[in-house]
Design an enzyme around this catalytic site. Structure first.
Site, mmCIF file in Angstrom:
data_model
loop_
_atom_site.group_PDB
_atom_site.id
_atom_site.type_symbol
_atom_site.label_atom_id
_atom_site.label_comp_id
_atom_site.label_asym_id
_atom_site.label_seq_id
_atom_site.Cartn_x
_atom_site.Cartn_y
_atom_site.Cartn_z
ATOM 1 N N GLU A 199 -6.612 4.587 8.127
ATOM 2 C CA GLU A 199 -6.434 6.033 7.887
ATOM 3 C C GLU A 199 -7.711 6.631 7.310
ATOM 4 O O GLU A 199 -8.064 7.769 7.632
ATOM 5 C CB GLU A 199 -5.228 6.250 6.955
ATOM 6 C CG GLU A 199 -3.921 6.011 7.699
ATOM 7 C CD GLU A 199 -2.769 5.527 6.838
ATOM 8 O OE1 GLU A 199 -2.844 5.635 5.604
ATOM 9 O OE2 GLU A 199 -1.786 5.026 7.418
ATOM 10 N N GLY A 244 2.619 2.013 10.853
ATOM 11 C CA GLY A 244 3.559 3.118 10.686
ATOM 12 C C GLY A 244 4.270 3.516 11.972
ATOM 13 O O GLY A 244 4.911 4.562 12.035
ATOM 14 N N GLU A 265 -5.182 -5.206 10.742
ATOM 15 C CA GLU A 265 -4.144 -4.202 10.958
ATOM 16 C C GLU A 265 -4.404 -3.485 12.285
ATOM 17 O O GLU A 265 -5.203 -2.540 12.333
ATOM 18 C CB GLU A 265 -4.167 -3.169 9.830
ATOM 19 C CG GLU A 265 -3.956 -3.752 8.459
ATOM 20 C CD GLU A 265 -3.394 -2.716 7.504
ATOM 21 O OE1 GLU A 265 -2.289 -2.934 7.007
ATOM 22 O OE2 GLU A 265 -4.043 -1.689 7.281
ATOM 23 N N HIS A 301 -9.316 1.206 5.080
ATOM 24 C CA HIS A 301 -8.028 1.333 5.767
ATOM 25 C C HIS A 301 -8.218 2.222 6.998
ATOM 26 O O HIS A 301 -9.019 3.166 6.971
ATOM 27 C CB HIS A 301 -6.986 1.935 4.815
ATOM 28 C CG HIS A 301 -5.603 1.886 5.380
ATOM 29 N ND1 HIS A 301 -5.151 2.811 6.279
ATOM 30 C CD2 HIS A 301 -4.586 1.013 5.188
ATOM 31 C CE1 HIS A 301 -3.906 2.500 6.628
ATOM 32 N NE2 HIS A 301 -3.543 1.414 5.971
ATOM 33 N N LYS A 309 0.136 4.254 -0.349
ATOM 34 C CA LYS A 309 -0.513 5.446 0.223
ATOM 35 C C LYS A 309 -0.296 6.667 -0.687
ATOM 36 O O LYS A 309 -0.217 6.509 -1.900
ATOM 37 C CB LYS A 309 -0.012 5.684 1.652
ATOM 38 C CG LYS A 309 -0.094 4.428 2.518
ATOM 39 C CD LYS A 309 0.096 4.705 3.979
ATOM 40 C CE LYS A 309 0.101 3.384 4.734
ATOM 41 N NZ LYS A 309 0.150 3.553 6.176
ATOM 42 N N SER A 361 3.635 -2.446 10.387
ATOM 43 C CA SER A 361 5.097 -2.465 10.526
ATOM 44 C C SER A 361 5.724 -3.810 10.138
ATOM 45 O O SER A 361 6.657 -4.273 10.787
ATOM 46 C CB SER A 361 5.508 -2.057 11.938
ATOM 47 O OG SER A 361 5.058 -0.738 12.209
ATOM 48 N N ASN A 373 0.872 -1.182 0.000
ATOM 49 C CA ASN A 373 0.000 0.000 0.000
ATOM 50 C C ASN A 373 0.906 1.229 0.000
ATOM 51 O O ASN A 373 1.482 1.571 1.021
ATOM 52 C CB ASN A 373 -0.888 -0.040 1.259
ATOM 53 C CG ASN A 373 -1.688 1.231 1.439
ATOM 54 O OD1 ASN A 373 -1.808 2.043 0.521
ATOM 55 N ND2 ASN A 373 -2.248 1.416 2.631
HETATM 56 C C1 PEP Z 1 -0.676 0.063 6.286
HETATM 57 O O1 PEP Z 1 -0.817 1.265 6.251
HETATM 58 O O2 PEP Z 1 -1.509 -0.682 5.758
HETATM 59 C C2 PEP Z 1 0.491 -0.447 6.985
HETATM 60 C C3 PEP Z 1 0.475 -1.682 7.404
HETATM 61 O O3 PEP Z 1 1.541 0.425 7.176
HETATM 62 P P1 PEP Z 1 2.984 0.084 7.787
HETATM 63 O O4 PEP Z 1 3.446 -1.196 7.130
HETATM 64 O O5 PEP Z 1 3.829 1.257 7.426
HETATM 65 O O6 PEP Z 1 2.807 -0.089 9.255
#
Ligand code: PEP
Length: 262
Positions: free
Chosen positions: A108, A184, A178, A106, A22, A224, A20
């Protein structure tokens, strides 16, 4: 026949790893990355590989990956098919660029755009109507985990965000667990936390749909994920891949995640 890799001998589900990106990458940067991934990951057959660039790069990226094992995903779409919805993108517009997957809900978007489970469910239905496979994201916040509400929150999100899907549509849907506190932040869920959440989600799916569906649905872990923790996470019995944010923005880190997962 699906290819099997040694650490996944006990799973019938093929791993799916998606990047992703983003709101990152100009078209030139996107092409640079995807050309590298195409070269580097060409031998990978054991994993479904998906890249999710921003809308503005879909057209050019789709041309590059046409003859590769990479598949294209979008990061969001409208619940509507067309009309006066300024700034929105419809499923049919994504299909023009051979998009096969779409990330929905997601955290966000849940946080900044206030997307609700009900809206996400309508988007998932619209995605299926256009033969796009939704990657539906769910996950608890730190406050929810610390107050012992993880399972309650996950159950509400699973029931709400998948409301109205038929069993056939559910089998073609991917879930991404997630934990919001791991996105992040550099904090990864422990393998036990991830496995336990995935197993719980599968149990809820069996209640809503049936055991067969629950066994077939692929559930990605996201939060992460890096090359160093990918193998351990992917080897958990109910973890079927990863949704990768930050580490999907660079050729080396994303390729290493994929290679370490098989
Ligand atoms: C995400 O935004 O879907 C995500 C898992 O981000 P990150 O891997 O940076 O934690």
């Amino acid at each position: 026949m699906q290819e099997e890799s040694p650490i996944h001998m006990n799973k019938d589900r093929k791993l799916i790893i998606a990047g992703n990106w983003k709101m990152n990458k100009t078209v030139a940067e996107a092409l640079d990355l995807v050309n590298g991934l195409k070269r580097e990951l060409a031998p990978i057959k054991e994993v479904d590989l998906v890249v999710c660039p921003p809308f503005t790069a879909l057209s050019e990226v789709s041309k590059v990956i046409l003859d590769s094992n990479l598949r294209l995903g979008a990061q969001n779409m409208s619940e509507h098919n067309f009309g006066a919805f300024t700034g929105e993108i419809a499923a049919a517009m994504l299909k023009e660029f051979s998009v096969r997957f779409v990330i929905l809900g997601h955290s966000e978007r849940r946080q900044y755009q206030k997307e609700s489970d009900e809206l996400i469910a309508r988007k998932a239905l619209a995605a299926h109507a256009a033969a796009l496979k939704p990657i539906v994201c769910i996950g608890e916040t730190l406050a929810e985990r610390e107050s012992g509400r993880t399972e309650k929150v996950l159950e509400t999100q699973v029931r709400g965000s998948l409301a109205g899907l038929s069993t056939a549509q559910m089998e073609e849907t991917i879930l991404a667990y997630e934990p919001v506190w791991a996105i992040g932040t550099g904090k990864t869920a422990t393998t036990e936390q991830a496995q336990s959440a995935h197993a719980f989600i599968r149990k809820v799916l069996a209640t809503i749909f049936n055991e067969t569906v629950a066994k077939r649905v692929r559930i990605q872990y996201g939060g992460s994920v890096k090359a160093a923790n990918a193998r351990e996470l992917m080897s958990q019995p109910d973890v079927d891949g990863a949704l990768v944010g930050g580490a999907s923005l660079e050729l080396r880190s994303f390729s290493d995640i994929v290679k370490n997962s098989i």
